[in-house]
Each structure stands twice: as structure tokens, then as C-alpha cells.
Design an enzyme around this catalytic site. Structure first.
Site, PDB file in Angstrom:
ATOM      1  N   CYS A  16       3.424 -51.302  23.909  1.00  0.00           N
ATOM      2  CA  CYS A  16       4.138 -50.772  25.404  1.00  0.00           C
ATOM      3  C   CYS A  16       3.170 -50.531  26.326  1.00  0.00           C
ATOM      4  O   CYS A  16       2.582 -51.297  26.930  1.00  0.00           O
ATOM      5  CB  CYS A  16       5.217 -49.732  24.972  1.00  0.00           C
ATOM      6  SG  CYS A  16       6.651 -49.766  26.034  1.00  0.00           S
ATOM      7  N   ARG A  62       5.351 -54.848  34.035  1.00  0.00           N
ATOM      8  CA  ARG A  62       5.815 -53.225  33.850  1.00  0.00           C
ATOM      9  C   ARG A  62       7.223 -53.082  34.153  1.00  0.00           C
ATOM     10  O   ARG A  62       7.926 -53.836  34.902  1.00  0.00           O
ATOM     11  CB  ARG A  62       5.143 -52.149  34.618  1.00  0.00           C
ATOM     12  CG  ARG A  62       3.804 -51.724  34.575  1.00  0.00           C
ATOM     13  CD  ARG A  62       3.197 -50.839  35.160  1.00  0.00           C
ATOM     14  NE  ARG A  62       3.807 -49.378  34.729  1.00  0.00           N
ATOM     15  CZ  ARG A  62       4.219 -48.577  35.649  1.00  0.00           C
ATOM     16  NH1 ARG A  62       4.151 -48.579  36.911  1.00  0.00           N
ATOM     17  NH2 ARG A  62       4.855 -47.341  35.340  1.00  0.00           N
ATOM     18  N   HIS A 101       8.343 -50.517  20.153  1.00  0.00           N
ATOM     19  CA  HIS A 101       7.589 -49.439  19.417  1.00  0.00           C
ATOM     20  C   HIS A 101       7.740 -49.536  17.937  1.00  0.00           C
ATOM     21  O   HIS A 101       8.598 -48.743  17.571  1.00  0.00           O
ATOM     22  CB  HIS A 101       8.158 -48.346  20.109  1.00  0.00           C
ATOM     23  CG  HIS A 101       7.907 -47.951  21.309  1.00  0.00           C
ATOM     24  ND1 HIS A 101       6.759 -47.023  21.597  1.00  0.00           N
ATOM     25  CD2 HIS A 101       8.364 -48.131  22.667  1.00  0.00           C
ATOM     26  CE1 HIS A 101       6.664 -46.769  23.175  1.00  0.00           C
ATOM     27  NE2 HIS A 101       7.419 -47.512  23.678  1.00  0.00           N
ATOM     28  N   GLU A 159       6.208 -47.836  15.849  1.00  0.00           N
ATOM     29  CA  GLU A 159       5.908 -46.703  15.292  1.00  0.00           C
ATOM     30  C   GLU A 159       7.124 -45.791  15.141  1.00  0.00           C
ATOM     31  O   GLU A 159       7.073 -44.782  14.568  1.00  0.00           O
ATOM     32  CB  GLU A 159       4.673 -45.992  15.833  1.00  0.00           C
ATOM     33  CG  GLU A 159       5.199 -45.306  17.536  1.00  0.00           C
ATOM     34  CD  GLU A 159       5.257 -46.570  18.608  1.00  0.00           C
ATOM     35  OE1 GLU A 159       5.144 -47.649  18.201  1.00  0.00           O
ATOM     36  OE2 GLU A 159       5.434 -45.905  19.655  1.00  0.00           O
TER      37      GLU A 159
HETATM   38  N1  GLN Z   1       7.171 -48.021  31.547  1.00  0.00           N
HETATM   39  C1  GLN Z   1       6.082 -47.578  30.808  1.00  0.00           C
HETATM   40  C2  GLN Z   1       4.788 -47.766  31.840  1.00  0.00           C
HETATM   41  O1  GLN Z   1       4.834 -48.479  32.371  1.00  0.00           O
HETATM   42  C3  GLN Z   1       5.740 -48.095  29.417  1.00  0.00           C
HETATM   43  C4  GLN Z   1       6.913 -47.459  28.580  1.00  0.00           C
HETATM   44  C5  GLN Z   1       6.367 -47.198  27.162  1.00  0.00           C
HETATM   45  O2  GLN Z   1       5.348 -47.246  26.508  1.00  0.00           O
HETATM   46  N2  GLN Z   1       7.460 -46.997  26.350  1.00  0.00           N
HETATM   47  O3  GLN Z   1       3.632 -47.345  31.425  1.00  0.00           O
END
Ligand code: GLN
Length: 252
Positions: free
Chosen positions: A78, A108, A201, A203
Site C-alpha cells: 500500500c 495514490r 494489506h 498482513e
Molecule cells: N492512501 C495512503 C497513502 O497514500 C495509503 C493507504 C495505505 O497504506 N493503506 O499513503
């Protein structure tokens, strides 16, 4: 084998917990010099702008870039994926520093705001071939990015249909794991040599196959076997056994 987990912010504790379940020591990394004692690195999810500011503050970027260049396995989840991308769209004004190395463009917050977070069954043929288990993986997407373009050396490991109201330009995944023609898909998991990246994610799920997959990357790339100090010695190194970070886990 010691796996570093960048522990500036975000879901590093959860990664360490999964590694523990697999019998592997996860080491919290907060300072550049700590990177020399780990064979591979996980950059967790969290908030990439905040994480980048903290990384800047601790002068971590040069060491992180060097780690990637050395060919050591690095996995970004992420926000960690955003860190690894060569190019990021949708950044806050002024942008943010990236580690780079992964030949892709990441968008993003591609799927929208926090309340548009979701879970989805992803088709993961490569993961299932290497790790066994079902052909699908439950992806947890929290204000997740998406990969909208990849270079020729990047292997697509999972993609996801783009919501119909989403305007995507050339970006929509080509060469992805699903149907190619006319498919409206973005890429959500990739590998490029020593680099692994997932927009979701793993994890936060009970399925530890992505972690197992990542642990094996060290052997495949010839890295991950070079450490000759014991875990105990490593833990005793100043700064490594930092007190538990009391920052709340914040997944933006
Ligand atoms: N939207 C977050 C960012 O741009 C990332 C979100 C996440 O890691 N769950 O950093």
C-alpha cells in the site's frame, strides 16, 4: 534470516506478527544504519506522505535506495508500494520523496477515500503456483493506491476491475493476469526482480502466502543468506531494540 520492517508509521506491527507466525524475526527499522543488519525489507502500509516526512527526518532515503539497488528483496504494501514506485500520481502539493526502483506509475488513493475502502477476492495464479492454496486471495484495500502503468520487466501478479465510474486513461492494466482485451483493470500486485509490491494489506489477513512468497525471494535472487551475525547479536545492536513504538496504527 532477519527481515527488516520499516517502522516509522503504519502497519509494521502486523507484518512483524505474521513473520513471527512463520518463524521469522522481524526487525523494526527506524535508522539508516539498521538496514545493514537485515537481509530484506518490508515497507508497510500507512500514510505515505507522513512516512516520507519521517523518512526524510531520519535521513533514510539514501540508505533505502541503496538497499533496493543492492538487489535485496524489498516488499512495499500500500503506502509502501507508493514508496517503491518510480512515479506517483495524486500526491499532495509539493509531492513527496520516493525510494523508487519499481518501474511503474502508481496512483495514490485510486479507489477513493477512507470510506470507500473494501475487500475483494483477487485472482493470484502466480502466488497459488508458488505457495499452494486457493487461486484467490482476499485483498484488503484501505484507501489504496493502484498501479496504472508498468514497465516491461514488471510481472503482474494480480489485478482488479476498475469501477465503472472511474475515468482511466492509457493506464488501465495491459498484460495483466485477467482477460486482456477490453478489460477495465488496474494492477494491484507486481514483482520486478527483488521488488514486490501489493496495493492491498496481506498482513491484515490470516493468509500468510504473500509473506512466504516474499521470504523465498531472497533465495531466488541470491540475497538473504549473507547475514553472519546472530539474531541475538543483532538485537543487541544499539537502537535495534528500540522501545515499542506507541504511535497508533493509522491507515489513511
Ligand atoms: N492512501 C495512503 C497513502 O497514500 C495509503 C493507504 C495505505 O497504506 N493503506 O499513503
Amino acid at each position: 534470516m532477519a527481515v527488516g520492517v520499516l517502522a516509522l508509521q503504519g502497519s509494521f506491527n502486523e507484518h512483524i506478527a505474521v513473520l513471527r507466525r512463520l518463524g521469522v524475526k522481524g526487525v523494526e527499522i527506524r535508522k539508516p544504519e539498521q538496514l545493514q543488519y537485515v537481509d530484506s525489507l518490508i515497507i508497510p502500509g500507512g500514510e505515505s506522505t507522513t512516512m516520507a516526512k519521517l523518512a526524510e527526518l531520519h535521513n533514510l532515503f539514501p540508505a533505502l535506495r541503496e538497499f533496493v539497488k543492492m538487489g535485496k528483496p524489498v516488499w512495499g504494501t500500500c503506502a509502501g508500494l507508493i514508496f517503491l514506485a518510480n512515479k506517483a500520481l495524486g500526491q499532495k502539493t509539493g509531492g513527496q520523496d520516493l525510494v523508487g526502483g519499481l518501474d511503474c506509475t502508481v496512483h495514490r488513493n485510486f479507489f477513493g477515500s477512507q470510506i470507500q475502502s473494501f475487500e475483494a477476492e483477487l485472482l493470484v495464479p502466480e502466488l497459488a503456483a508458488k505457495e499452494g492454496g486457493p487461486e484467490t486471495f482476499r485483498g484488503v484495500f484501505i484507501r489504496a493506491p493502484a498501479i496504472i502503468d508498468v514497465g516491461p520487466d514488471v510481472q503482474v501478479l494480480a489485478d482488479y476491475p476498475v469501477p465503472s465510474d472511474k475515468v482511466v486513461n492509457s493506464a488501465v492494466a495491459s498484460g495483466s493476469v485477467g482477460e486482456k482485451s477490453g478489460s477495465n483493470k488496474v494492477i494491484v500486485a507486481v514483482r520486478q526482480g527483488n521488488l514486490l509490491a501489493t496495493a492491498f494489506h496481506p498482513e491484515l489477513t490470516a493468509d500468510s502466502r504473500w509473506h512466504s512468497y516474499f521470504l523465498k525471494m531472497g533465495n531466488e535472487t541470491g540475497e538473504g543468506t549473507s547475514s553472519c551475525i546472530s539474531i541475538r547479536e543483532m538485537e543487541d545492536l544499539r537502537g535495534i531494540r528500540a522501545p515499542k513504538n506507541d504511535l497508533p496504527i493509522f491507515l489513511s
